[in-house]
Design a protein around this motif. Structure first.
Motif, PDB file in Angstrom:
ATOM      1  N   LEU A  22      37.234  -3.971 -15.798  1.00  0.00           N
ATOM      2  CA  LEU A  22      36.486  -3.590 -14.675  1.00  0.00           C
ATOM      3  C   LEU A  22      37.302  -4.359 -14.105  1.00  0.00           C
ATOM      4  N   THR A  23      37.068  -3.490 -12.456  1.00  0.00           N
ATOM      5  CA  THR A  23      38.032  -4.807 -11.047  1.00  0.00           C
ATOM      6  C   THR A  23      36.615  -4.645 -10.772  1.00  0.00           C
ATOM      7  N   SER A  24      36.564  -6.566 -10.632  1.00  0.00           N
ATOM      8  CA  SER A  24      35.387  -6.675 -10.811  1.00  0.00           C
ATOM      9  C   SER A  24      35.797  -8.569 -10.490  1.00  0.00           C
ATOM     10  N   THR A  25      35.598  -9.235  -8.959  1.00  0.00           N
ATOM     11  CA  THR A  25      35.526 -10.752  -8.878  1.00  0.00           C
ATOM     12  C   THR A  25      34.423 -11.389  -8.554  1.00  0.00           C
ATOM     13  N   SER A  26      32.786 -10.177  -7.867  1.00  0.00           N
ATOM     14  CA  SER A  26      32.029 -10.989  -7.352  1.00  0.00           C
ATOM     15  C   SER A  26      31.130 -12.291  -8.417  1.00  0.00           C
ATOM     16  N   GLY A  27      32.043 -12.503  -9.972  1.00  0.00           N
ATOM     17  CA  GLY A  27      31.664 -13.878 -11.100  1.00  0.00           C
ATOM     18  C   GLY A  27      29.849 -13.685 -10.886  1.00  0.00           C
ATOM     19  N   THR A  28      29.395 -12.084 -10.749  1.00  0.00           N
ATOM     20  CA  THR A  28      27.918 -11.785 -11.218  1.00  0.00           C
ATOM     21  C   THR A  28      28.225 -10.663 -12.111  1.00  0.00           C
ATOM     22  N   THR A  29      27.014 -10.564 -13.393  1.00  0.00           N
ATOM     23  CA  THR A  29      27.154 -10.015 -13.992  1.00  0.00           C
ATOM     24  C   THR A  29      25.742  -9.247 -14.034  1.00  0.00           C
ATOM     25  N   ALA A  30      25.115  -7.922 -14.547  1.00  0.00           N
ATOM     26  CA  ALA A  30      23.818  -7.145 -15.226  1.00  0.00           C
ATOM     27  C   ALA A  30      23.922  -7.038 -16.756  1.00  0.00           C
ATOM     28  N   GLU A  31      23.156  -7.353 -17.278  1.00  0.00           N
ATOM     29  CA  GLU A  31      22.375  -6.937 -18.543  1.00  0.00           C
ATOM     30  C   GLU A  31      22.497  -6.109 -19.103  1.00  0.00           C
ATOM     31  N   VAL A  32      22.843  -4.721 -20.206  1.00  0.00           N
ATOM     32  CA  VAL A  32      22.870  -3.608 -20.679  1.00  0.00           C
ATOM     33  C   VAL A  32      21.908  -4.178 -21.755  1.00  0.00           C
ATOM     34  N   ILE A  33      21.064  -2.958 -21.689  1.00  0.00           N
ATOM     35  CA  ILE A  33      20.363  -3.159 -22.734  1.00  0.00           C
ATOM     36  C   ILE A  33      20.840  -2.324 -24.000  1.00  0.00           C
ATOM     37  N   LEU A  44      27.918  -7.438 -17.656  1.00  0.00           N
ATOM     38  CA  LEU A  44      28.945  -6.388 -17.677  1.00  0.00           C
ATOM     39  C   LEU A  44      29.572  -7.077 -16.115  1.00  0.00           C
ATOM     40  N   PRO A  45      30.072  -7.729 -15.729  1.00  0.00           N
ATOM     41  CA  PRO A  45      30.248  -8.054 -14.370  1.00  0.00           C
ATOM     42  C   PRO A  45      30.641  -6.759 -13.650  1.00  0.00           C
ATOM     43  N   LEU A  46      29.802  -6.939 -12.142  1.00  0.00           N
ATOM     44  CA  LEU A  46      29.924  -5.907 -11.561  1.00  0.00           C
ATOM     45  C   LEU A  46      31.098  -6.620  -9.761  1.00  0.00           C
ATOM     46  N   SER A  47      31.032  -5.291  -9.344  1.00  0.00           N
ATOM     47  CA  SER A  47      31.928  -4.965  -8.741  1.00  0.00           C
ATOM     48  C   SER A  47      30.943  -5.042  -7.131  1.00  0.00           C
ATOM     49  N   THR A  48      31.946  -5.862  -6.194  1.00  0.00           N
ATOM     50  CA  THR A  48      32.057  -5.674  -4.984  1.00  0.00           C
ATOM     51  C   THR A  48      32.272  -4.548  -3.844  1.00  0.00           C
ATOM     52  N   LYS A 184      33.543   5.024  -9.838  1.00  0.00           N
ATOM     53  CA  LYS A 184      32.193   4.396 -10.256  1.00  0.00           C
ATOM     54  C   LYS A 184      31.312   4.805 -12.072  1.00  0.00           C
ATOM     55  N   ALA A 185      31.604   3.489 -11.871  1.00  0.00           N
ATOM     56  CA  ALA A 185      31.219   3.729 -14.116  1.00  0.00           C
ATOM     57  C   ALA A 185      29.469   3.429 -13.621  1.00  0.00           C
ATOM     58  N   ASP A 186      28.270   3.607 -14.078  1.00  0.00           N
ATOM     59  CA  ASP A 186      26.823   3.741 -14.201  1.00  0.00           C
ATOM     60  C   ASP A 186      27.263   2.352 -15.640  1.00  0.00           C
ATOM     61  N   ASN A 187      26.598   1.074 -15.274  1.00  0.00           N
ATOM     62  CA  ASN A 187      26.453   0.392 -16.087  1.00  0.00           C
ATOM     63  C   ASN A 187      25.886   0.540 -17.212  1.00  0.00           C
ATOM     64  N   GLN A 188      25.151   1.471 -17.717  1.00  0.00           N
ATOM     65  CA  GLN A 188      24.581   2.006 -18.512  1.00  0.00           C
ATOM     66  C   GLN A 188      25.873   2.705 -19.725  1.00  0.00           C
ATOM     67  N   VAL A 212      38.071   1.557 -12.522  1.00  0.00           N
ATOM     68  CA  VAL A 212      37.084   2.065 -12.597  1.00  0.00           C
ATOM     69  C   VAL A 212      36.353   0.327 -12.100  1.00  0.00           C
ATOM     70  N   VAL A 213      34.928   0.484 -11.459  1.00  0.00           N
ATOM     71  CA  VAL A 213      34.221  -0.553 -11.006  1.00  0.00           C
ATOM     72  C   VAL A 213      33.042  -0.296 -11.268  1.00  0.00           C
ATOM     73  N   ALA A 214      32.026  -1.403 -10.361  1.00  0.00           N
ATOM     74  CA  ALA A 214      30.481  -1.354 -11.714  1.00  0.00           C
ATOM     75  C   ALA A 214      29.631  -1.864 -10.390  1.00  0.00           C
ATOM     76  N   GLY A 215      28.591  -0.931 -10.468  1.00  0.00           N
ATOM     77  CA  GLY A 215      27.713  -1.573  -9.408  1.00  0.00           C
ATOM     78  C   GLY A 215      26.174  -1.389  -9.147  1.00  0.00           C
TER      79      GLY A 215
END
Length: 520
Positions: A22-33, A44-48, A184-188, A212-215
Motif C-alpha cells: 500500500l502507498t501509505s505514510t500516515s502511520g495510522t491503521t484501521a482494524e479489518v474484521i 490496514l495502513p491508511l493513506s493520506t 482506492k481499495a475499500d479497507n475490507q 493502491v491506496v486506502a482510507g
C-alpha cells in the motif's frame, strides 16, 4: 456439519508482506474484521491525500515507459499474470473468504472472472485499438485515419464485495491500453486486491504503474478523482453521483456502476422447478451482496404455487457456514452495518404485514454477521425493501397475471442494472428482453450469463450508472480517439472564391455519386 473457520489461514508474515504494498505514510491503521469470526483480521495502513498525489506522480512517470513498450510487451506481461493468478488461486480464495465472508464457490467465481478478463484484454487490446482508415470527406483527395492515445492516469475506486473481479475488470483494460492506475481499495477488500495485484507485479507490471491506496472515502476517494484523467467507480448510487459530479467539474470522464433492484420474471411456460433452482442461486450468491443479484421475483400465477414451493424448499436446503472448502452454499454478510440493514428491511416488512416464507433471522450461532436466506411475500410499496436495494439475502416473490404485468413491474424501478427471464421459449425470452429497461438481461439464468461474457459490455441504465466495463467498450473508455487527415496532393481544396467557383460542380457531383453508390 462443515468445518468452521477459527483463525485466519493467512499468516501474519504474509499479511504484512501484502499490506506493505500500500502507498501509505500516515502511520495510522484501521482494524479489518474477519466476517466469519468477528475477530480482527489485520491492521490496514491508511493513506493520506498527499500519498495519493505522490502515487499519481510516480504512476505518470511509469506510464510513459509502459506505453512506449507497446502492445506485444503488455500482452506478454498480462498473460504471465493470468497464469500466476491461477497458480495462486488457493491463497486468493482463502483471502477472499476470510475478508468477505463468502463461500469457496463464490470466491472461485471471482478468481475465474479475474483470469478471464486478464486474458481477454491481453489478446484483444491491439486489435481493438489499432489505427484504422476512415472514409475521408473527399475520397482520393484526402486520406483519414483514426488512432487512440491512452488517457494517462486512471483512478479506480473499488468496493469490498467483489474486490478481485471488480478490481481487475477496471484496472487491467486500463493497463492493456497503455495507462497507469491509482486505485482506492475499500479497507475490507484491500488484502484481496493487494494479493491479486502482486501476481501482476511479479509478472512484470512496474510497481509504480499500479498504485493502491486506502482510507476514508471522502478524503482518499476525492484525492483519487482529483488526480486522475478518468475515473471508474463501483458502489452506491448516492456516492457514485458525487464522484460523477466531481469528475465532470474537472472535465474528465467517468464510468459508474451503481446500485440495482434487479427483477426476475418467471413466465407461465417455464419449468417452475428448474427456474427455482437457478433463481435461488441468483438471489443468494455472495449473500446477495452483489450489484447484479436478484431482489424481486415476478412469477405468473399459473406456475406461482409450484415455483414458490420449489424456491422455498431449495432455500431451506442451503448449507450455511464458514468453511474454507466447497461444503457450504451460502456464507456470511460482511459487516455489522450490513447485518443491521438486512435486519431492518425484514423487520420493517413483517411489521407492515409481509409474510416470511423462510429465513428472516440472524444466526449468531454460526458467526456474528450470519443471516438466514429469506423469502418474503405480501410486500407493499410502503415497505423499505419494496423499492430500495437491500444488498443482502432477501428476496420478494409476487404473483402477476400476465407477461405484460410482469414487464411493467420489472421496469417500475429507478434502477436498471440487471434482469432475468425464465421461459420455455427462447424466442419469447428474447422478445421480452427487448422490453426490459436494464443494462443486461439474462434468459434462463440469473446474472452469470452476462457477467461472465467478458466480450460484452456491462453497465446500468437509469440510477444504476453510466458507462460500460468489459468488451471493446471497456478499453475505449480509457483512450482518446484522434483523427489524422492528410491531403494526397491530387487536387488542392479550394481556398479562394474563384477556386470554389471552379470546383463546386465537381464537389456536388461527388456527393451525388457517393449517394448513388450508397457510400457513407
Amino acid at each position: 456439519m462443515p468445518a468452521t473457520l477459527r483463525i485466519s489461514p493467512i499468516s501474519a508474515d504474509r499479511t504484512a508482506q501484502l499490506v506493505a504494498d500500500l502507498t501509505s505514510t500516515s502511520g495510522t491503521t484501521a482494524e479489518v474484521i474477519a466476517p466469519f469470526t468477528g475477530a480482527v483480521l489485520h491492521a490496514l495502513p491508511l493513506s493520506t491525500a498527499d500519498d495519493v498525489v505522490d502515487a499519481a506522480a510516480a504512476a505518470r512517470i511509469a506510464q510513459k515507459a509502459w506505453r512506449a513498450a507497446g502492445f506485444a510487451h503488455r500482452r506478454a506481461v498480462l498473460l504471465r499474470a493470468h497464469d500466476l493468478l491461477l497458480e495462486r488461486r488457493n491463497e486468493l480464495l482463502d483471502i477472499l473468504q476470510t475478508e468477505t465472508g463468502k463461500t469457496r464457490g463464490n470466491a472461485f467465481e471471482e478468481v475465474f472472472a479475474g483470469a478471464s478478463v486478464t486474458r481477454y484484454y491481453a489478446v484483444s487490446a491491439r486489435g481493438v485499438l489499432r489505427t484504422r482508415r476512415r472514409r475521408a470527406g473527399i475520397p482520393v483527395v484526402v486520406k483519414t485515419r483514426v488512432g487512440y492515445k491512452p488517457k494517462g492516469l486512471i483512478g479506480v475506486i473499488t468496493p469490498w464485495n467483489y474486490p478481485i473481479a471488480l478490481s481487475i475488470m477496471d484496472v487491467i483494460p486500463a493497463l492493456a491500453s497503455g495507462n497507469a492506475v491509482v486505485q482506492k481499495a475499500d479497507n475490507q477488500g484491500a488484502l484481496s486486491i493487494l494479493a491479486s495485484r502482486r501476481a501482476f507485479i511479479d509478472a512484470g507490471v512496474p510497481e509504480a504503474l499500479w498504485a493502491v491506496v486506502a482510507g476514508d472515502g471522502t478524503e482518499i476517494g476525492t484525492a483519487v478523482v482529483d488526480a486522475a484523467d478518468y475515473v471508474c467507480f463501483t458502489g452506491s448510487t448516492p456516492t457514485g453521483t458525487k464522484v460523477g459530479e466531481r469528475a465532470a467539474s474537472r472535465l474528465i470522464g467517468a464510468s459508474l456502476e451503481l446500485g440495482g433492484k434487479n427483477p426476475l420474471i418467471v413466465l407461465d411456460d417455464a419449468n417452475p422447478t428448474d427456474a427455482a433452482a437457478s433463481a435461488v442461486y441468483a438471489v443468494f450468491s455472495s449473500m446477495g451482496q452483489l450489484c447484479v443479484s436478484i431482489e424481486r421475483i415476478y412469477v405468473d400465477r399459473l406456475v406461482a404455487a409450484e415455483f414458490t414451493r420449489a424456491f422455498v424448499e431449495r432455500t431451506r436446503g442451503l448449507r450455511q457456514g464458514s468453511a474454507l472448502n466447497y461444503s457450504t452454499d451460502v456464507g456470511s454478510l460482511t459487516s455489522a452495518a450490513l447485518l443491521d440493514r438486512v435486519s431492518k428491511h425484514v423487520d420493517d416488512a413483517v411489521a407492515k404485514g409481509a409474510t416470511v416464507l423462510t429465513g428472516g433471522r440472524a444466526r449468531p450461532d454460526l458467526g456474528p454477521f450470519f443471516f438466514e436466506p429469506t423469502v418474503l411475500t405480501g410486500v407493499t410499496a410502503d415497505m423499505e425493501c419494496f423499492a430500495n436495494e437491500t444488498f443482502g439475502p432477501v428476496v420478494v416473490i409476487a404473483e402477476v397475471a400476465s407477461e405484460t404485468e410482469a414487464i411493467a413491474a420489472a421496469n417500475a424501478s429507478d434502477f436498471g442494472l440487471n434482469a432475468s427471464i425464465f421461459t420455455g421459449s427462447l424466442a419469447r425470452g428474447r422478445r421480452i428482453a427487448e422490453l426490459i429497461d436494464a443494462g443486461s438481461v439474462n434468459i434462463n439464468e440469473g446474472y452469470r450469463g452476462s457477467f461472465s461474457s467478458i466480450d460484452a459490455p456491462m453497465g446500468g441504465m437509469k440510477q444504476s450508472g453510466m458507462g460500460r466495463r468489459n468488451g471493446p467498450e471497456g478499453l475505449l473508455r480509457f483512450v482518446e480517439a484522434r483523427t489524422i487527415s492528410e491531403s494526397t496532393g491530387l487536387i488542392n481544396l479550394p481556398r479562394t472564391g474563384e477556386e470554389f467557383e471552379k470546383l463546386t460542380g465537381l464537389m456536388t457531383a461527388t456527393l451525388q455519386v457517393l449517394k448513388a453508390l450508397r457510400w457513407r
